[in-house]
Structure formats: structure tokens, C-alpha cells
Design a protein around this motif. Structure first.
Motif, PDB file in Angstrom:
ATOM      1  N   SER A 100      -2.493   8.690  -0.523  1.00  0.00           N
ATOM      2  CA  SER A 100      -3.467   8.348  -1.566  1.00  0.00           C
ATOM      3  C   SER A 100      -4.030   9.603  -2.208  1.00  0.00           C
ATOM      4  O   SER A 100      -4.072  10.667  -1.613  1.00  0.00           O
ATOM      5  N   SER A 115      -9.154   2.286   6.186  1.00  0.00           N
ATOM      6  CA  SER A 115      -8.815   2.136   4.767  1.00  0.00           C
ATOM      7  C   SER A 115      -7.569   2.935   4.407  1.00  0.00           C
ATOM      8  O   SER A 115      -6.720   2.466   3.638  1.00  0.00           O
ATOM      9  N   ASP A 119      -3.993   1.536   3.066  1.00  0.00           N
ATOM     10  CA  ASP A 119      -3.441   2.086   1.831  1.00  0.00           C
ATOM     11  C   ASP A 119      -2.027   2.615   2.065  1.00  0.00           C
ATOM     12  O   ASP A 119      -1.128   2.407   1.247  1.00  0.00           O
ATOM     13  N   SER A 120      -1.819   3.288   3.193  1.00  0.00           N
ATOM     14  CA  SER A 120      -0.494   3.827   3.513  1.00  0.00           C
ATOM     15  C   SER A 120       0.517   2.714   3.705  1.00  0.00           C
ATOM     16  O   SER A 120       1.658   2.806   3.236  1.00  0.00           O
ATOM     17  N   GLN A 122       0.502  -0.181   2.339  1.00  0.00           N
ATOM     18  CA  GLN A 122       0.830  -0.747   1.037  1.00  0.00           C
ATOM     19  C   GLN A 122       1.747   0.171   0.248  1.00  0.00           C
ATOM     20  O   GLN A 122       2.699  -0.279  -0.407  1.00  0.00           O
ATOM     21  N   ARG A 123       1.478   1.480   0.299  1.00  0.00           N
ATOM     22  CA  ARG A 123       2.308   2.435  -0.428  1.00  0.00           C
ATOM     23  C   ARG A 123       3.740   2.441   0.103  1.00  0.00           C
ATOM     24  O   ARG A 123       4.701   2.528  -0.655  1.00  0.00           O
TER      25      ARG A 123
END
Length: 238
Positions: A100, A115, A119-120, A122-123
């Protein structure tokens, strides 16, 4: 210390099995091989912050294994081509998602907070989906690989979704701690692990290596370990 700069000739390494650790192979290359310069022909694409590597003589009719590469603290996704030059220039499609923006502004990408982990995940999922939609990728041969903090995040994400990956490898990154990384222990037993460590590493010490092996052995995981000369850097030999 042969930092990752130039492709090198293949080398064979001696292998022996650690008696006390079932399913663990400990491979210890004793010296760095000589470097040689070779021409690397490939195609590289960027989509947003992601970088994709296509092999030499890419064939759309063949379902390639996919390598998902998570960069280390002082790297970026742009190092993917250099990494793949030492893995294979013909046999894999590869993609490198970026951590991110917030984490990239620091010296510690792939931060291990709830969080940042979400995020990782999802990426990585978006990167895999993008590669599968655009290129010919085998759905059951996705390998998650990372260096340093990227290696630890690779282990985290693969252990949280072990059925999505054919294997996970960490170069210089220890197992994650906190937030129950072994909560899917039954599924983890079917996920092959590769851990690589430098003998004089301060980020993945010998004590941590032994502790990680014991944990994975207790979980019944399939583990291979490779140890290399040097400190906390990504070398051509690795």
C-alpha cells in the motif's frame, strides 16, 4: 556478496535431511557461484503499481505457473524482471503487486497490522485475478514468494488462504506472529513451504529459523529450508 544484479549460471547444491525434523530438507550451498552476463529477453507490463513478467517465447495456448512476488523493504515491484532472470526466463508468468502507498512511504512495506494484512490480501488477490484474465495461467499453480518483509507477508497470506496457492516461499523473512497465523492448520498441511535464510542475518536469525522449523513441523507442514552465506540482502545465489 553478489547482490542481485546479473543473471548467473545454474548450480547444483548438496542436500541432506535433518533427522529431527520430519519432511524438512536443509540445503546449504557453501560458496557463491561465478556470475556471467546473459541476454534476457522478456516482456514486462505495468498496470497501476503492479508489474507483470512474461517469459521468452510466451505461448498463449500453454497454461503457465504464476509467481506472485512481494518485494522487500528497499525494493519495488520493478525488481521483478531481475528476480525472474535468476528463476527462469521461459517457464513462468510472474506479477509483482505493490504494498500500500502508506506502507511504501516507510522502510517497512507489508506491515503486519490488521488493516495492512487485509490490504495486502486484496492486492495479491487482484494481482492474481489480473494475471489470470490477461494471460494464460494455470489456476492450480500459483506460487506466492517474497523477500524480507515481503516473505513474511507471503507466508501470512498463504497460511490464511492455503487452498489458493500451490506453494509459498520466503527469502529472509520469518513466519508471521500475532493474529493466529496457524488457525487453518489442517489446510496448511497440504501447502508446501520453502524458507531461505542467510547465515548472518539479523532479520531472520538462526534461532528464529530453528523456531520456525519446529512450529511448521509441529503443524505437520511440508517444509524445505535453504541456508546461504551472507547477511540481510538478496543475492544472485538465492
Amino acid at each position: 556478496m553478489n547482490r542481485l544484479e546479473l543473471p548467473l549460471a545454474p548450480m547444483s547444491v548438496p542436500t541432506h535431511t535433518v533427522d529431527w525434523a520430519h519432511k524438512v530438507d536443509w540445503e546449504t550451498p557453501e560458496s557463491n557461484p561465478p556470475l556471467r552476463v546473459v541476454g534476457v529477453r522478456h516482456r514486462e507490463f505495468t498496470t497501476g503499481n503492479d508489474v507483470t513478467f512474461l517469459p521468452v517465447h510466451y505461448e498463449s495456448g500453454y497454461a503457465y505457473p504464476l509467481v506472485v512476488w512481494l518485494h522487500g523493504a528497499e525494493q519495488s515491484p520493478r525488481c521483478l524482471a531481475e528476480v525472474m532472470a535468476h528463476v527462469s526466463t521461459r517457464n513462468y508468468v510472474a506479477i509483482a503487486p505493490a504494498s500500500s502507498g502508506k506502507e511504501q512511504a516507510t522502510t517497512s512495506p507489508w506491515h503486519q497490522s490488521p488493516s495492512a494484512i487485509a490490504d495486502s490480501e486484496q492486492r495479491i488477490a487482484d494481482a492474481v485475478k489480473h494475471a489470470q484474465q490477461r494471460f494464460s495461467v494455470h489456476p492450480n499453480r500459483v506460487f506466492l514468494v517474497g523477500f524480507g518483509t515481503g516473505g513474511t507477508m507471503a507466508l501470512r497470506v498463504a497460511m490464511q488462504s492455503p487452498r489458493l496457492f500451490a506453494g509459498v516461499a520466503s527469502v529472509g523473512g520469518p513466519l508471521p506472529t500475532g493474529y493466529c497465523p496457524f488457525r487453518r492448520v489442517n489446510e496448511i498441511r497440504n501447502l508446501p513451504f520453502l524458507l531461505s535464510a542467510a547465515r548472518r542475518s539479523s532479520q531472520f536469525t538462526d534461532q528464529e529459523v530453528c523456531s520456525n522449523l519446529r512450529l511448521l513441523h509441529s503443524a505437520g507442514a511440508m517444509v524445505s529450508l535453504r541456508q546461504y552465506p551472507g547477511v540481510d540482502e538478496l543475492t544472485t545465489q538465492m
